[in-house]
Every structure is written in C-alpha cells, then in structure tokens.
Design a protein around this motif. Structure first.
Motif, PDB file in Angstrom:
ATOM      1  N   ARG A  47       0.834  -1.207   0.000  1.00 11.02           N
ATOM      2  CA  ARG A  47       0.000   0.000   0.000  1.00 11.02           C
ATOM      3  C   ARG A  47       0.869   1.258   0.000  1.00 11.02           C
ATOM      4  O   ARG A  47       0.621   2.198  -0.771  1.00 11.02           O
ATOM      5  CB  ARG A  47      -0.924   0.000   1.223  1.00 11.02           C
ATOM      6  N   LYS A  48       1.898   1.277   0.832  1.00 13.46           N
ATOM      7  CA  LYS A  48       2.775   2.441   0.889  1.00 13.46           C
ATOM      8  C   LYS A  48       3.557   2.610  -0.412  1.00 13.46           C
ATOM      9  O   LYS A  48       3.803   3.733  -0.870  1.00 13.46           O
ATOM     10  CB  LYS A  48       3.729   2.330   2.082  1.00 13.46           C
ATOM     11  N   PHE A  49       3.952   1.487  -1.008  1.00 14.87           N
ATOM     12  CA  PHE A  49       4.654   1.558  -2.293  1.00 14.87           C
ATOM     13  C   PHE A  49       3.745   2.186  -3.349  1.00 14.87           C
ATOM     14  O   PHE A  49       4.170   3.066  -4.100  1.00 14.87           O
ATOM     15  CB  PHE A  49       5.092   0.155  -2.734  1.00 14.87           C
ATOM     16  N   ASN A  50       2.501   1.731  -3.417  1.00 13.80           N
ATOM     17  CA  ASN A  50       1.557   2.266  -4.401  1.00 13.80           C
ATOM     18  C   ASN A  50       1.306   3.755  -4.186  1.00 13.80           C
ATOM     19  O   ASN A  50       1.172   4.521  -5.146  1.00 13.80           O
ATOM     20  CB  ASN A  50       0.235   1.495  -4.336  1.00 13.80           C
ATOM     21  N   GLU A  51       1.251   4.173  -2.920  1.00 11.74           N
ATOM     22  CA  GLU A  51       1.044   5.589  -2.617  1.00 11.74           C
ATOM     23  C   GLU A  51       2.224   6.424  -3.116  1.00 11.74           C
ATOM     24  O   GLU A  51       2.040   7.536  -3.631  1.00 11.74           O
ATOM     25  CB  GLU A  51       0.859   5.776  -1.115  1.00 11.74           C
ATOM     26  N   LEU A  52       3.439   5.892  -2.978  1.00 11.66           N
ATOM     27  CA  LEU A  52       4.622   6.606  -3.454  1.00 11.66           C
ATOM     28  C   LEU A  52       4.624   6.710  -4.977  1.00 11.66           C
ATOM     29  O   LEU A  52       4.935   7.765  -5.543  1.00 11.66           O
ATOM     30  CB  LEU A  52       5.888   5.891  -2.968  1.00 11.66           C
ATOM     31  N   VAL A  53       4.284   5.602  -5.632  1.00 17.44           N
ATOM     32  CA  VAL A  53       4.265   5.597  -7.098  1.00 17.44           C
ATOM     33  C   VAL A  53       3.231   6.585  -7.620  1.00 17.44           C
ATOM     34  O   VAL A  53       3.447   7.240  -8.652  1.00 17.44           O
ATOM     35  CB  VAL A  53       3.988   4.171  -7.633  1.00 17.44           C
ATOM     36  N   GLU A  54       2.109   6.719  -6.919  1.00 15.18           N
ATOM     37  CA  GLU A  54       1.058   7.639  -7.338  1.00 15.18           C
ATOM     38  C   GLU A  54       1.552   9.089  -7.362  1.00 15.18           C
ATOM     39  O   GLU A  54       1.070   9.905  -8.147  1.00 15.18           O
ATOM     40  CB  GLU A  54      -0.155   7.528  -6.399  1.00 15.18           C
ATOM     41  N   ILE A  55       2.532   9.415  -6.522  1.00 15.93           N
ATOM     42  CA  ILE A  55       3.087  10.771  -6.522  1.00 15.93           C
ATOM     43  C   ILE A  55       4.443  10.793  -7.230  1.00 15.93           C
ATOM     44  O   ILE A  55       5.290  11.645  -6.970  1.00 15.93           O
ATOM     45  CB  ILE A  55       3.197  11.341  -5.095  1.00 15.93           C
ATOM     46  N   GLU A  56       4.648   9.779  -8.108  1.00 17.24           N
ATOM     47  CA  GLU A  56       5.815   9.694  -8.992  1.00 17.24           C
ATOM     48  C   GLU A  56       7.130   9.550  -8.234  1.00 17.24           C
ATOM     49  O   GLU A  56       8.159  10.112  -8.599  1.00 17.24           O
ATOM     50  CB  GLU A  56       5.870  10.910  -9.926  1.00 17.24           C
ATOM     51  N   GLU A  74       5.137 -13.232  -2.836  1.00 15.88           N
ATOM     52  CA  GLU A  74       3.850 -12.584  -3.088  1.00 15.88           C
ATOM     53  C   GLU A  74       4.003 -11.069  -3.198  1.00 15.88           C
ATOM     54  O   GLU A  74       3.302 -10.411  -3.971  1.00 15.88           O
ATOM     55  CB  GLU A  74       2.870 -12.921  -1.965  1.00 15.88           C
ATOM     56  N   ILE A  75       4.922 -10.520  -2.428  1.00 15.83           N
ATOM     57  CA  ILE A  75       5.104  -9.069  -2.400  1.00 15.83           C
ATOM     58  C   ILE A  75       5.770  -8.562  -3.683  1.00 15.83           C
ATOM     59  O   ILE A  75       5.349  -7.564  -4.268  1.00 15.83           O
ATOM     60  CB  ILE A  75       5.953  -8.662  -1.178  1.00 15.83           C
ATOM     61  N   ILE A  76       6.814  -9.265  -4.127  1.00 19.07           N
ATOM     62  CA  ILE A  76       7.623  -8.804  -5.267  1.00 19.07           C
ATOM     63  C   ILE A  76       6.798  -8.608  -6.539  1.00 19.07           C
ATOM     64  O   ILE A  76       6.896  -7.554  -7.186  1.00 19.07           O
ATOM     65  CB  ILE A  76       8.799  -9.773  -5.503  1.00 19.07           C
ATOM     66  N   PRO A  77       5.965  -9.591  -6.958  1.00 24.08           N
ATOM     67  CA  PRO A  77       5.175  -9.370  -8.182  1.00 24.08           C
ATOM     68  C   PRO A  77       4.231  -8.183  -8.071  1.00 24.08           C
ATOM     69  O   PRO A  77       3.999  -7.480  -9.061  1.00 24.08           O
ATOM     70  CB  PRO A  77       4.397 -10.688  -8.335  1.00 24.08           C
ATOM     71  N   ASN A  78       3.687  -7.940  -6.876  1.00 20.66           N
ATOM     72  CA  ASN A  78       2.805  -6.790  -6.670  1.00 20.66           C
ATOM     73  C   ASN A  78       3.544  -5.486  -6.925  1.00 20.66           C
ATOM     74  O   ASN A  78       3.012  -4.560  -7.547  1.00 20.66           O
ATOM     75  CB  ASN A  78       2.250  -6.798  -5.237  1.00 20.66           C
ATOM     76  N   ILE A  79       4.761  -5.407  -6.450  1.00 20.18           N
ATOM     77  CA  ILE A  79       5.559  -4.195  -6.619  1.00 20.18           C
ATOM     78  C   ILE A  79       5.974  -4.008  -8.073  1.00 20.18           C
ATOM     79  O   ILE A  79       5.815  -2.927  -8.659  1.00 20.18           O
ATOM     80  CB  ILE A  79       6.799  -4.242  -5.709  1.00 20.18           C
ATOM     81  N   LEU A  80       6.511  -5.063  -8.678  1.00 14.81           N
ATOM     82  CA  LEU A  80       7.036  -4.945 -10.037  1.00 14.81           C
ATOM     83  C   LEU A  80       5.942  -4.781 -11.082  1.00 14.81           C
ATOM     84  O   LEU A  80       6.185  -4.224 -12.154  1.00 14.81           O
ATOM     85  CB  LEU A  80       7.909  -6.163 -10.362  1.00 14.81           C
ATOM     86  N   SER A  81       4.734  -5.274 -10.792  1.00 16.71           N
ATOM     87  CA  SER A  81       3.635  -5.072 -11.739  1.00 16.71           C
ATOM     88  C   SER A  81       3.238  -3.600 -11.791  1.00 16.71           C
ATOM     89  O   SER A  81       2.754  -3.107 -12.804  1.00 16.71           O
ATOM     90  CB  SER A  81       2.419  -5.923 -11.346  1.00 16.71           C
ATOM     91  N   LYS A  82       3.475  -2.894 -10.682  1.00 23.55           N
ATOM     92  CA  LYS A  82       3.160  -1.461 -10.606  1.00 23.55           C
ATOM     93  C   LYS A  82       4.299  -0.622 -11.184  1.00 23.55           C
ATOM     94  O   LYS A  82       4.071   0.358 -11.890  1.00 23.55           O
ATOM     95  CB  LYS A  82       2.930  -1.072  -9.143  1.00 23.55           C
ATOM     96  N   SER A 106      14.365 -14.893 -10.163  1.00 20.58           N
ATOM     97  CA  SER A 106      13.642 -15.041 -11.422  1.00 20.58           C
ATOM     98  C   SER A 106      12.399 -14.166 -11.456  1.00 20.58           C
ATOM     99  O   SER A 106      11.915 -13.797 -12.519  1.00 20.58           O
ATOM    100  CB  SER A 106      13.245 -16.512 -11.646  1.00 20.58           C
ATOM    101  N   LEU A 107      11.876 -13.802 -10.260  1.00 19.79           N
ATOM    102  CA  LEU A 107      10.711 -12.918 -10.199  1.00 19.79           C
ATOM    103  C   LEU A 107      11.090 -11.458 -10.409  1.00 19.79           C
ATOM    104  O   LEU A 107      10.254 -10.644 -10.779  1.00 19.79           O
ATOM    105  CB  LEU A 107      10.005 -13.065  -8.848  1.00 19.79           C
ATOM    106  N   GLY A 108      12.361 -11.137 -10.142  1.00 22.36           N
ATOM    107  CA  GLY A 108      12.773  -9.770 -10.415  1.00 22.36           C
ATOM    108  C   GLY A 108      13.473  -9.023  -9.296  1.00 22.36           C
ATOM    109  O   GLY A 108      13.690  -7.822  -9.405  1.00 22.36           O
ATOM    110  N   ILE A 109      13.864  -9.709  -8.175  1.00 20.96           N
ATOM    111  CA  ILE A 109      14.614  -8.975  -7.161  1.00 20.96           C
ATOM    112  C   ILE A 109      15.959  -8.555  -7.748  1.00 20.96           C
ATOM    113  O   ILE A 109      16.530  -9.237  -8.599  1.00 20.96           O
ATOM    114  CB  ILE A 109      14.813  -9.792  -5.862  1.00 20.96           C
ATOM    115  N   SER A 110      16.461  -7.423  -7.287  1.00 23.25           N
ATOM    116  CA  SER A 110      17.694  -6.875  -7.843  1.00 23.25           C
ATOM    117  C   SER A 110      18.931  -7.375  -7.103  1.00 23.25           C
ATOM    118  O   SER A 110      19.948  -7.664  -7.717  1.00 23.25           O
ATOM    119  CB  SER A 110      17.664  -5.342  -7.769  1.00 23.25           C
ATOM    120  N   HIS A 111      18.816  -7.449  -5.786  1.00 27.18           N
ATOM    121  CA  HIS A 111      20.000  -7.756  -4.981  1.00 27.18           C
ATOM    122  C   HIS A 111      19.615  -8.591  -3.763  1.00 27.18           C
ATOM    123  O   HIS A 111      18.456  -8.672  -3.382  1.00 27.18           O
ATOM    124  CB  HIS A 111      20.693  -6.465  -4.537  1.00 27.18           C
TER     125      HIS A 111
END
Length: 336
Positions: A47-56, A74-82, A106-111
C-alpha cells in the motif's frame, strides 16, 4: 531518478522484525539517505509503495523473506507489476543459492543481502545500485541482450520460457540472443525440462502450496515419530524433552535399543490434525490463480546455463523442478 539526487531517494523497508528495521534504518542513514519509510507487513508495504508511485516516487525497496501475512514471493510481483524498474533488495538468512531464493531472482529482485545484517554488505549493495542508476542515466533503457544476460547471471541456469516471460520477449527473440551468447562461450545449452504453466494466464512463475488435508491451512510443522520400546508409546520427537518419554517418564538413551525413529509426521498448528503428507496445489504468482498440480499446462523448454562466472553451488537449478514435485506426489500416494 537523477544521480545527482541519488541519496535523496526514498527507501521503503518491508520487514516484520523491529530489531531488523531499526538496524536497517541506522545503516541506511549512515550511508547518506534520510527518507526512510517502514512497514511491518506485506500488505502495508504494498500500500505504501503504491502511494509513493502515485506521486511519482519510485523507492528502493528492502524486503524480508517471510512476513506474517505475505511472503516475498507474493510481495515482489505486486511491486514490479506497478513499477517494473524498482530496485528490490531481499534480506534473508537463507543462502542465495537455495532454490527458494533463486526463484525470487527469477521474479525480479535486484540484490540479495544476507542476515545477520552487516554494514559492509549494505554499502556494497547500495554502491552497486548507484552504479546501475548511473549506467541507466548514461545508456538509457537496457537492451534485450543485456536483460537476458542479467537474468542468467542472477539465476545461473534457467529455461527459455522463464527468460521470455520475465524479460518480456518472445521465445524466438530469446533463442536468437542465446545462440549469440552461446557462440561466444557465455552460455551453455542444457537438457530441456518439463515446466508447468498457470491454467489461467500461462505464466511459468508458479509456486507450490503445501496444506493440511483437513483445514487447508499452510501453518503446519514437520516432526518425527518416536516409538519407546519400554512402554510402547509413540509420540512426536518434540514431546521427548531432554530425552524423557512423555508417557512413562523414563529416559531414552540408545537408538535401536531403547527406541526407534518412525516415519515423519506433519502437525497442523491451526486444527491440530496429524497427517503423513500435506496436500499439494499450485499458485500463480502473476495472476493469483490457484489450481491443482494436474490441471496445469505442461511444456518442454530448453535450458541454458551462464558460464562466465564460477558457480558456488553444484545445485544450479533455478527452482525445484516440476519432476521433483511429481516425485513428491508419487511418494505421497505410495505412503498414504
């Protein structure tokens, strides 16, 4: 995100341990960041990630391997899809070469940052992320070949299907680039493997769900059954505190003389059901579809291994293979 303001970046920490959150925040501030947002559950973090993305604002995200309400898978795909360009750092006590951790790459974590946390490890991760941003600023969007190479470097060995889906390329494009890398000696082609796809969206990014046959809960633990010869009782090993039999209160000393270890047993922490094997289902990480192992779609997919760097682990498969899952089911059916 401009490099001149790199240390003005917002950091989002999704971690349930208060001690770890405090330590992470201290390390992050010591490096030079000041904007830190903390979340102790996966739902709150998303939720906090989405709020940040909404304000660019695209934060750098630190996420724990397992939180009370959600797992990193479960968390990673939610973040990367946004926001697919998000830099996600996994912090866990698990080894980076364990299959469960490889699947997150493989899901997309960076480090990856191992626990217990060390300041030097933190500095190295941040230094690498800064260099990546600098490179992005210089070269712009990475090429398809770069995406494939980075994916292979992270997981070492993977299938064409996974590369195609995780890099957003067609299998034909992937194969073309892989053949070029193969001619340079960067990759080696391995045997094809059978992979299961989501019955709804055809995604290969699925996870296995083990659950209690009675209440379908995943909150269970595994234990061994011990038979005490002297009194004939059979109990889980966790009940033999200090090697004392819970029934007759006598000490068990010699394996094979005083007692024997029987087959493993699973105990549900929600309904207390005891069972020899859990039920096995599949969950699509992309669309959330839950389906049985036998309802999934199957494909044969060639695999490739990255060869430019030495592997630190002999087991280089990206995740538990579907054949192993099938063997688990087969063994379960034989034991029931």
């Amino acid at each position: 995100m401009k490099i001149m303001g790199f240390y003005n970046s917002t950091i989002l920490v999704i971690e349930d341990s208060k001690a770890v959150r405090i330590m992470l925040s201290q390390y992050i501030k010591k490096i030079g960041f000041s904007k830190i947002i903390e979340s102790e559950t996966g739902e709150e973090g998303i939720r906090k990630f989405n709020e940040l993305v909404e304000i660019e604002i695209t934060p750098i995200v630190f996420v724990g391997y397992h939180l009370p309400d959600m797992s990193a898978a479960e968390i990673i795909p939610n973040i990367l899809s946004k926001m697919p360009i998000t830099k996600i750092i996994l912090e866990t006590s698990k080894d980076r070469h364990e299959e469960s951790v490889r699947s997150l790459f493989s899901l997309g974590i960076s480090h990856y940052m191992p626990k217990p946390l060390r300041f030097e490890n933190m500095k190295e991760v941040i230094r690498t992320i800064k260099e990546e941003f600098e490179l992005d600023e210089t070269l712009g969007v990475e090429t398809e070949s770069d995406r494939i190479k980075e994916h292979l470097k992270a997981v070492h060995r993977t299938s064409i299907t996974r590369i195609s889906q995780n890099c957003g390329l067609s299998t034909k494009q992937v194969l073309t680039y892989l053949q070029k890398l193969k001619s340079k000696g960067d990759v080696m082609q391995m045997n094809s493997i059978r992979e299961i796809l989501c019955s709804n969206c055809n995604s290969v990014n699925t996870s296995t769900i083990f659950s209690c046959p009675k209440c379908a809960s995943s909150n269970f633990s595994e234990t061994r059954l011990i038979e005490h010869y002297d009194c004939g009782s059979v109990h889980p090993d966790i009940m033999f505190k200090d090697d004392i039999c819970p029934q007759c209160q006598k000490e068990i000393k010699a394996l094979g003389v005083d007692y024997r270890i029987m087959s493993n047993l699973f105990i549900c922490k929600d309904c207390t059901e005891r069972f020899p094997n859990p039920d096995i289902d599949m969950n699509c990480i992309k669309c959330g579809n839950k389906f049985t192992f036998f309802d999934g779609k199957w494909i044969d997919s060639p695999t490739f291994m990255w060869m430019k760097e030495p592997l630190e682990s002999e087991n280089t498969d990206e995740e538990i293979t579907n054949q192993e899952i099938m063997n688990t089911i087969s063994n379960s059916n034989q034991m029931v």
